[in-house]
Design a protein around this motif. Structure first.
Motif, PDB file in Angstrom:
ATOM      1  N   ARG A 128      22.180  77.636  92.631  1.00 34.07           N
ATOM      2  CA  ARG A 128      23.088  78.520  93.302  1.00 34.07           C
ATOM      3  C   ARG A 128      23.254  78.026  94.460  1.00 34.07           C
ATOM      4  O   ARG A 128      24.839  78.228  95.255  1.00 34.07           O
ATOM      5  CB  ARG A 128      21.588  79.942  94.090  1.00 34.07           C
ATOM      6  CG  ARG A 128      21.453  80.879  93.402  1.00 34.07           C
ATOM      7  CD  ARG A 128      20.378  81.650  94.002  1.00 34.07           C
ATOM      8  NE  ARG A 128      20.250  83.043  92.829  1.00 34.07           N
ATOM      9  CZ  ARG A 128      19.037  82.924  92.346  1.00 34.07           C
ATOM     10  NH1 ARG A 128      17.593  82.780  92.904  1.00 34.07           N
ATOM     11  NH2 ARG A 128      19.044  84.513  91.356  1.00 34.07           N
ATOM     12  N   LEU A 129      22.668  76.192  95.354  1.00 33.89           N
ATOM     13  CA  LEU A 129      23.797  76.101  95.576  1.00 33.89           C
ATOM     14  C   LEU A 129      24.623  74.881  95.293  1.00 33.89           C
ATOM     15  O   LEU A 129      26.213  74.834  96.576  1.00 33.89           O
ATOM     16  CB  LEU A 129      21.968  74.555  96.417  1.00 33.89           C
ATOM     17  CG  LEU A 129      23.299  73.309  97.224  1.00 33.89           C
ATOM     18  CD1 LEU A 129      23.795  74.262  98.882  1.00 33.89           C
ATOM     19  CD2 LEU A 129      21.582  72.678  98.010  1.00 33.89           C
ATOM     20  N   ARG A 130      24.894  74.948  94.425  1.00 35.45           N
ATOM     21  CA  ARG A 130      26.003  74.722  93.666  1.00 35.45           C
ATOM     22  C   ARG A 130      26.979  75.381  93.362  1.00 35.45           C
ATOM     23  O   ARG A 130      28.267  74.946  93.899  1.00 35.45           O
ATOM     24  CB  ARG A 130      25.801  74.722  91.628  1.00 35.45           C
ATOM     25  CG  ARG A 130      25.062  72.766  91.984  1.00 35.45           C
ATOM     26  CD  ARG A 130      25.064  71.968  90.697  1.00 35.45           C
ATOM     27  NE  ARG A 130      24.271  70.880  90.517  1.00 35.45           N
ATOM     28  CZ  ARG A 130      22.873  71.230  89.866  1.00 35.45           C
ATOM     29  NH1 ARG A 130      22.202  71.986  89.401  1.00 35.45           N
ATOM     30  NH2 ARG A 130      22.373  69.802  90.112  1.00 35.45           N
ATOM     31  N   MET A 131      26.984  76.806  93.048  1.00 40.57           N
ATOM     32  CA  MET A 131      27.575  78.120  93.918  1.00 40.57           C
ATOM     33  C   MET A 131      28.088  78.410  94.971  1.00 40.57           C
ATOM     34  O   MET A 131      29.260  78.116  95.153  1.00 40.57           O
ATOM     35  CB  MET A 131      27.201  79.244  93.114  1.00 40.57           C
ATOM     36  CG  MET A 131      27.930  80.759  93.499  1.00 40.57           C
ATOM     37  SD  MET A 131      27.916  81.214  94.805  1.00 40.57           S
ATOM     38  CE  MET A 131      26.452  82.033  95.282  1.00 40.57           C
ATOM     39  N   THR A 132      28.075  77.262  95.989  1.00 39.61           N
ATOM     40  CA  THR A 132      27.997  78.385  97.223  1.00 39.61           C
ATOM     41  C   THR A 132      28.854  76.895  97.215  1.00 39.61           C
ATOM     42  O   THR A 132      30.100  76.860  97.842  1.00 39.61           O
ATOM     43  CB  THR A 132      26.605  77.945  98.268  1.00 39.61           C
ATOM     44  OG1 THR A 132      26.057  79.085  97.950  1.00 39.61           O
ATOM     45  CG2 THR A 132      27.816  77.992  99.287  1.00 39.61           C
ATOM     46  N   THR A 133      29.188  75.421  96.883  1.00 36.68           N
ATOM     47  CA  THR A 133      29.969  74.566  97.501  1.00 36.68           C
ATOM     48  C   THR A 133      30.934  74.794  96.258  1.00 36.68           C
ATOM     49  O   THR A 133      32.492  74.561  97.261  1.00 36.68           O
ATOM     50  CB  THR A 133      28.559  73.328  96.927  1.00 36.68           C
ATOM     51  OG1 THR A 133      27.672  73.063  97.204  1.00 36.68           O
ATOM     52  CG2 THR A 133      29.855  71.965  96.883  1.00 36.68           C
ATOM     53  N   LEU A 134      31.264  75.353  94.839  1.00 35.52           N
ATOM     54  CA  LEU A 134      32.050  75.416  94.709  1.00 35.52           C
ATOM     55  C   LEU A 134      33.175  76.571  95.264  1.00 35.52           C
ATOM     56  O   LEU A 134      34.212  76.207  95.575  1.00 35.52           O
ATOM     57  CB  LEU A 134      31.788  75.950  93.432  1.00 35.52           C
ATOM     58  CG  LEU A 134      31.178  75.524  92.330  1.00 35.52           C
ATOM     59  CD1 LEU A 134      30.679  75.515  90.918  1.00 35.52           C
ATOM     60  CD2 LEU A 134      32.126  74.091  91.524  1.00 35.52           C
ATOM     61  N   TYR A 135      32.686  77.587  95.451  1.00 32.94           N
ATOM     62  CA  TYR A 135      33.334  78.303  96.532  1.00 32.94           C
ATOM     63  C   TYR A 135      33.528  78.624  97.734  1.00 32.94           C
ATOM     64  O   TYR A 135      34.957  78.333  97.819  1.00 32.94           O
ATOM     65  CB  TYR A 135      32.423  79.796  96.996  1.00 32.94           C
ATOM     66  CG  TYR A 135      32.609  80.864  95.552  1.00 32.94           C
ATOM     67  CD1 TYR A 135      33.670  81.387  95.161  1.00 32.94           C
ATOM     68  CD2 TYR A 135      31.810  80.824  94.483  1.00 32.94           C
ATOM     69  CE1 TYR A 135      33.959  82.556  94.125  1.00 32.94           C
ATOM     70  CE2 TYR A 135      31.475  81.776  93.390  1.00 32.94           C
ATOM     71  CZ  TYR A 135      33.178  82.585  93.633  1.00 32.94           C
ATOM     72  OH  TYR A 135      33.176  83.464  92.694  1.00 32.94           O
ATOM     73  N   ALA A 136      33.018  77.053  98.381  1.00 30.35           N
ATOM     74  CA  ALA A 136      33.888  76.725  99.666  1.00 30.35           C
ATOM     75  C   ALA A 136      34.828  75.613  99.061  1.00 30.35           C
ATOM     76  O   ALA A 136      36.175  75.767 100.178  1.00 30.35           O
ATOM     77  CB  ALA A 136      32.762  75.977 100.299  1.00 30.35           C
ATOM     78  N   VAL A 137      34.760  74.885  98.662  1.00 28.81           N
ATOM     79  CA  VAL A 137      35.607  74.473  97.756  1.00 28.81           C
ATOM     80  C   VAL A 137      36.929  74.540  97.541  1.00 28.81           C
ATOM     81  O   VAL A 137      38.202  74.250  97.920  1.00 28.81           O
ATOM     82  CB  VAL A 137      35.627  72.439  97.135  1.00 28.81           C
ATOM     83  CG1 VAL A 137      36.091  72.121  96.562  1.00 28.81           C
ATOM     84  CG2 VAL A 137      34.251  71.974  97.578  1.00 28.81           C
ATOM     85  N   GLY A 138      36.186  75.718  96.343  1.00 31.46           N
ATOM     86  CA  GLY A 138      37.387  76.100  95.529  1.00 31.46           C
ATOM     87  C   GLY A 138      38.236  76.581  97.474  1.00 31.46           C
ATOM     88  O   GLY A 138      40.035  77.442  96.775  1.00 31.46           O
ATOM     89  N   GLN A 139      38.110  77.593  98.029  1.00 34.35           N
ATOM     90  CA  GLN A 139      38.449  78.905  98.519  1.00 34.35           C
ATOM     91  C   GLN A 139      39.541  77.964  99.818  1.00 34.35           C
ATOM     92  O   GLN A 139      40.013  78.633  99.353  1.00 34.35           O
ATOM     93  CB  GLN A 139      37.072  79.703  99.262  1.00 34.35           C
ATOM     94  CG  GLN A 139      38.324  80.391 100.618  1.00 34.35           C
ATOM     95  CD  GLN A 139      37.333  81.975 101.398  1.00 34.35           C
ATOM     96  OE1 GLN A 139      36.114  81.826 101.141  1.00 34.35           O
ATOM     97  NE2 GLN A 139      37.857  83.012 100.931  1.00 34.35           N
ATOM     98  N   ALA A 140      39.471  77.373 100.258  1.00 33.30           N
ATOM     99  CA  ALA A 140      39.770  75.986 101.012  1.00 33.30           C
ATOM    100  C   ALA A 140      41.203  75.194 100.407  1.00 33.30           C
ATOM    101  O   ALA A 140      41.975  74.773 101.160  1.00 33.30           O
ATOM    102  CB  ALA A 140      38.841  74.629 101.443  1.00 33.30           C
ATOM    103  N   ASN A 141      41.106  75.132  98.838  1.00 35.99           N
ATOM    104  CA  ASN A 141      41.928  74.547  98.182  1.00 35.99           C
ATOM    105  C   ASN A 141      42.956  75.793  97.826  1.00 35.99           C
ATOM    106  O   ASN A 141      44.369  75.331  96.535  1.00 35.99           O
ATOM    107  CB  ASN A 141      41.535  73.652  96.930  1.00 35.99           C
ATOM    108  CG  ASN A 141      41.601  72.614  97.921  1.00 35.99           C
ATOM    109  OD1 ASN A 141      42.193  71.807  97.598  1.00 35.99           O
ATOM    110  ND2 ASN A 141      40.304  72.578  98.171  1.00 35.99           N
ATOM    111  N   GLY A 142      42.154  77.749  97.532  1.00 40.82           N
ATOM    112  CA  GLY A 142      43.419  78.372  96.982  1.00 40.82           C
ATOM    113  C   GLY A 142      43.184  78.084  95.625  1.00 40.82           C
ATOM    114  O   GLY A 142      43.587  78.838  94.549  1.00 40.82           O
TER     115      GLY A 142
END
Length: 257
Positions: free
Chosen positions: A116-130
């Protein structure tokens, strides 16, 4: 399976979906396993932006090495691919220390917390980059035994290989010429400090689980091992059914509103 045509079909599907969604491309977590290697390569083939994240949380060195080897191979092959290494070990330990007493000693809970920590990281970086988060689950894991973390590696925007059995994923990996060490590695979820494998945790091989998932014959004709595999499959399927269906909603009768 028409492997080459399936590869083209998935890549085209990914590109069409991303274009219709108005995003720049995809982000994916690279584990050093076959599923993330195949999925990331299919995403790279779209020509859209792809960010690969290597997210270490007490990771085994061989898993990290395989993941980095794959990322290096991808970046040499596709100009649209970049990567970041994000070490989440300290973050994970901080979260553990903040939990109520006794929680940090629950092995499965902590393994799922990693995911779940990895999922949070993916969404943080993903959203910041579209970017969309691309899932790596295959058919057996996602719809058979439910072998994934709810809101962890199960928390994604789209699932490119979820209609493929594990054996079909391996066939695609061979056709794509994925790094040989990844093709040879025993599948693992990478959520434990030891080197336990998926098949070791489940108690059956992926070919056995694929057979059990599609079995429609007479149970009386089965060998003892086949009966055991059927039992293992249905036990996991029942226990993890909550991951595979929509969240239950308590619908209030109209006369009570």
């Amino acid at each position: 399976m028409q492997t080459v045509k399936v590869i083209d079909y998935i890549s085209d599907w990914l590109k069409t979906y991303a274009n219709n969604a108005g995003v720049k491309g995809f982000i994916i977590g690279i584990s050093g396993g076959i599923d993330s290697a195949v999925t990331s390569t299919l995403c790279a083939r779209t020509g859209l932006k792809l960010i690969c994240l290597e997210m270490d949380i007490h990771q085994n060195d061989n898993e990290v090495d395989r993941g980095l080897a794959h990322i290096n191979w991808l970046e040499k092959k596709y100009a649209n691919v970049s990567h970041h290494r994000v070490n989440l070990t300290d973050s994970f330990e901080t979260i553990k220390a903040s939990f109520p007493e006794g929680v940090e000693n629950h092995g499965l809970s902590m393994a799922n917390t990693r995911a779940r920590l990895r999922m949070t990281t993916l969404y943080a970086v993903g959203q910041a980059n579209g970017l969309l988060v691309a899932g790596t689950g295959n058919k057996v894991e996602d719809f058979g035994v439910g072998f994934y973390t709810k809101y962890g590696d199960g928390g994604v925007d789209l699932s490119p290989i979820a209609d493929l059995f594990k054996s079909e994923v391996f066939a695609i990996a061979k056709e794509l010429d994925i790094v040989q060490s990844i093709q040879n590695a025993a599948p693992t979820d990478g959520l434990w400090k030891d080197e336990r494998t998926d098949e070791g945790q489940i108690g059956a091989t992926y070919p056995e689980l694929e057979w059990a998932m599609t079995f429609e014959g007479n149970p009386k004709d089965l060998t003892d091992r086949q009966k055991e595999v059927i039992k293992i499959y249905h036990s996991f399927h029942r226990a993890n059914k909550h991951k595979m269906v929509p969240i239950p909603i308590c619908e209030i009768p109209e006369n009570l509103k």
